[in-house]
Every structure is written in C-alpha cells, then in structure tokens.
Design an enzyme around this catalytic site. Structure first.
Site, short mmCIF file in Angstrom:
data_model
loop_
_atom_site.label_atom_id
_atom_site.label_comp_id
_atom_site.label_asym_id
_atom_site.label_seq_id
_atom_site.Cartn_x
_atom_site.Cartn_y
_atom_site.Cartn_z
NE ARG A 56 0.26 1.32 3.35
CZ ARG A 56 1.21 2.20 3.58
NH1 ARG A 56 2.49 1.81 3.66
NH2 ARG A 56 0.97 3.47 3.76
N GLY A 57 0.26 2.41 -0.12
CA GLY A 57 1.04 3.64 -0.27
C GLY A 57 1.14 3.92 -1.77
CB ALA A 58 0.24 6.93 -3.75
NE ARG A 99 -6.22 0.86 -1.65
CZ ARG A 99 -5.58 1.37 -0.57
NH1 ARG A 99 -4.31 1.06 -0.35
NH2 ARG A 99 -6.21 2.18 0.26
CD GLN A 203 -2.80 2.46 6.89
OE1 GLN A 203 -3.36 2.80 7.93
NE2 GLN A 203 -3.46 2.32 5.76
CG ASP A 244 -3.01 7.87 -1.39
OD1 ASP A 244 -2.86 8.33 -0.24
OD2 ASP A 244 -2.72 6.71 -1.71
CG ASN A 254 -2.17 11.48 2.80
OD1 ASN A 254 -1.69 10.56 2.14
ND2 ASN A 254 -1.78 11.71 4.04
CE LYS A 255 -4.98 5.54 4.64
NZ LYS A 255 -5.95 4.69 3.93
O1 MRU Z 1 -4.46 3.09 2.33
P1 MRU Z 1 -2.98 3.31 2.18
O2 MRU Z 1 -2.17 2.73 3.28
O3 MRU Z 1 -2.50 2.89 0.80
O4 MRU Z 1 -2.80 4.89 2.26
C1 MRU Z 1 -1.52 5.42 2.12
C2 MRU Z 1 -1.48 6.88 2.33
O5 MRU Z 1 -2.48 7.53 2.53
C3 MRU Z 1 -0.14 7.54 2.20
O6 MRU Z 1 -0.07 8.67 3.02
C4 MRU Z 1 0.05 7.98 0.75
O7 MRU Z 1 -0.14 6.91 -0.13
C5 MRU Z 1 1.39 8.55 0.52
S1 MRU Z 1 2.60 7.27 0.48
C6 MRU Z 1 4.13 7.87 0.16
#
Ligand code: MRU
Length: 353
Positions: A56-58, A99, A203, A244, A254-255
């Site tokens: 996970r993470g963009a 996603r 996370q 993201d 973002n999250k």
């Molecule tokens: O749901 P996730 O864990 O994929 O969400 C990730 C985030 O929101 C991060 O802050 C974002 O992807 C930036 S990662 C460098």
C-alpha cells in the site's frame, strides 16, 4: 499468493523485490509482528495484493503495478506467443481496478502501456521488466531528492507530526514524508516524530513506528484524536504527510484524518508540508472534487485485531482518504521542486518545468 520467505531480512526499503524472475511483496498487513514475503505469480494475484493491502502507499502501488504488468506479459506470452497482446489487457484491467485513489497506479499503467504499444510480437517480458525496474529506481531517486528539498524547509530543530505511513514501505524506498524526515534527521533538524496511529489499518503504529524505530529516529505514537492536543502543547513546527493524488489546484487527497490534522495545524499556527513525487499529481483533476475517494468495507472499522468492536447491528462509514484543500497546505514538495501556497498556476508551472 504464495508465502515464500526470501533469504533476506525484512527491510522497509525492500518492500517490493524482484528476484530470480519472481515478484515478492513484504506483507504489510502483518507487520511488525511478522516479517513475511509473499510471491506474486500472476497479475491477478498482484492486483489482489494491492486491493487487500499487502502492499500500500501510492508510489509503492505504482511500482508494484509495473511489475504486475511484467507478470501479465509473461502469462500472455506463454498462452498466446506472438499474439501476446490479446491477453495482456485483462491483467492490466485487473491491476487498474485494484484501488481507485492513488493516481500513481494509473500513471504507472499508462507508462507501461505506452511502451507496450511500441513493442513487436517477440517476447515483451525483458523490455517491460527493464521499464518496471526503471520506474522503481526513479521513485527511490525522487524520494531522496524531495526528501532533501523538504528538509531544507525546516529552519530549526523541531518535532513533527506525520499521519499514516508515507515511508520506504509506501514507496520504492526512502519514503516521501518519511524521506523528508530522514533527510531532516540526518541534518540534525528533527527532535521527535509523532506518528498518528491511523485507524483503521494502523499504518502509523504498525508501519511508521516500525520504520522510524529501526532507523533509531525517536518516535512517539498518538491516537488520531490526540494530534490536536499535541499540537496545542507546542514544539511542533511542521505536519509532514504524503499524498495519494494531488489535484491541479493543489488540493491533496491523503489518508483519512489528514484533513482534520491540517485544520488543527492551521488553528495552532503549525505549517503543513505535503511530500510527493510528481507522479502523484493529477493535472486532469481540476480540484479535489474530481478525486475518486475509496470507500472500504465497514467491517474494517467495526472490527479491530480480528474481533468485533462495534455494537451488533451498528453500521460504519469508511472512506479511507480525504481531501485537504490547498488553502491549508503550506508547501507541496516534489522531486522537481517546492510549491509554496499551492494553486493551479504554480502547479502548472512545476509540471511543465
Ligand atoms: O491506504 P494506504 O495505506 O494505501 O494509504 C496510504 C497513504 O495515505 C499515504 O499517506 C500515501 O499513499 C502517501 S505514500 C508515500
């Protein structure tokens, strides 16, 4: 997904590993209690791994998808030979449906598609693999560059708050928000990092705290609801987060919880830095209104650690990202440069530079 541990210790910088023609992902659902690599044998399995949060993470999703396309190409070449183009599309569609919010996924698939359209009928795997490695390496280089640029914005030694995990695990390596923190720590500018735990996937507590603690960067966990009170106490100059998808006007997805953190930061005179590679900027989204926000299963909120915590019969709302309006963002830091007080004009200039 085959649980085949690699002969390497788990490392945040090695969340995505291509070794001996195989793709391995560090299973981020079970960190930090278990350090386990899963092998992805097909594009469909890779898409499942993205959807189910193994990775996970963009930026990490974008890098993984590129290797997923390599697997799609392999499957298709084995099935159709010179007619491999017939089969690769279903694998790529599967990856695209995994996603919706992280634009790096679509950026990466488009880049791989651009190359696919230039290839002849011979085995596409070697060329696509080279491109996937290039996407991976470029992401690490971007994180290092933007990490250094972001660290320069921090004037004097301070504590910071971060949300979710925007670290090495969430990227090709080094991290975006944690890249800034790593560079700033190396420059002696970080006293302590406060990490929001980040409900419901945690996370912050499971991943960010693990990464920072391994690097011996002082980290203290906060429940998401404690962040405003911690800002009020003082000693924090910056909130530093990843993204993201950033719209053309500087609105930042973002999250979930980033928006309330940014509102609280504004109230307490604390600056907000968004660290992201330009592959996270979506110029086709005029504003945050155009960013698709993923909603996940309410069970993720109604349960915790595999146990039901919500009262029987109660429902939950589970959008997993929110949009922080550009007006609450002090700086967007990319590998191409820093945009202060972002707006459409400044972001357009950055993207055309
Ligand atoms: O749901 P996730 O864990 O994929 O969400 C990730 C985030 O929101 C991060 O802050 C974002 O992807 C930036 S990662 C460098």
């Amino acid at each position: 997904m085959q649980p085949l541990p690699l002969e390497i210790p788990a490392d945040a910088d090695k969340a995505i590993v291509w070794s001996n023609d195989r793709l391995y992902l560090l299973d981020q659902r079970v960190l930090p209690m278990q350090e386990l690599y899963l092998e992805m044998q097909t594009a469909a399995a890779t898409a499942d791994a993205i959807r189910d949060m193994v990775v996970r993470g963009a930026p990490a999703i974008g890098v993984t998808a590129a290797f997923g396309v390599v697997l799609a190409a392999r499957e298709s070449y084995q099935a159709h030979g010179a007619g491999w183009r017939e089969g690769i599309k279903s694998g790529m569609d599967c990856l695209a449906a995994s996603r919706p919010t992280a634009v790096n996924l679509f950026w990466s698939l488009e880049r791989m598609q651009g190359l696919i359209s230039e290839l002849d009928a011979s085995d596409p795997e070697p060329t696509l693999l080279q491109e996937a490695h290039r996407i991976h390496q470029e992401d690490v280089a971007s994180c290092r560059r933007l990490g250094d640029l972001g660290a320069e914005l921090i004037e004097s030694t301070t504590s910071v708050i971060t949300h979710c995990n925007a670290g090495a695990l969430a990227t090709g390596g080094y991290g975006t928000a944690l890249g800034v923190i790593r560079s700033a720590w190396a420059a002696g500018k970080i006293e302590r990092v406060y990490a929001d735990e980040t409900r419901p996937w945690l996370q912050g507590s499971r991943l960010t705290a693990w990464e920072l603690h391994k690097d011996q960067i002082p980290v203290t966990l906060l429940t998401d609801g404690a962040a405003a009170s911690r800002l009020r106490v003082g000693g924090i100059d910056w909130v530093i987060v990843g993204s993201d998808r950033i719209a053309a006007n500087g609105d930042v997805a973002n999250k979930i919880g980033t928006y309330s953190l940014a509102v609280a930061a504004k109230h307490h005179g604390v600056k907000v830095m968004v660290a992201a590679p330009t592959s996270t900027i979506d110029m086709s989204a005029v504003s945050g209104e155009a960013i698709p926000i993923e909603s996940r299963n309410p069970d993720e909120v109604l349960n915790c650690g595999g146990k039901r915590i919500g009262a029987t019969g109660v429902d939950a709302w589970n959008p997993v990202f929110d949009v922080t309006p550009a007006v609450l963002v002090d700086a967007i830091v990319t590998e191409k440069g820093v945009v202060h007080s972002p707006n459409t004009k400044k972001i357009t200039e950055l993207m055309s530079s």
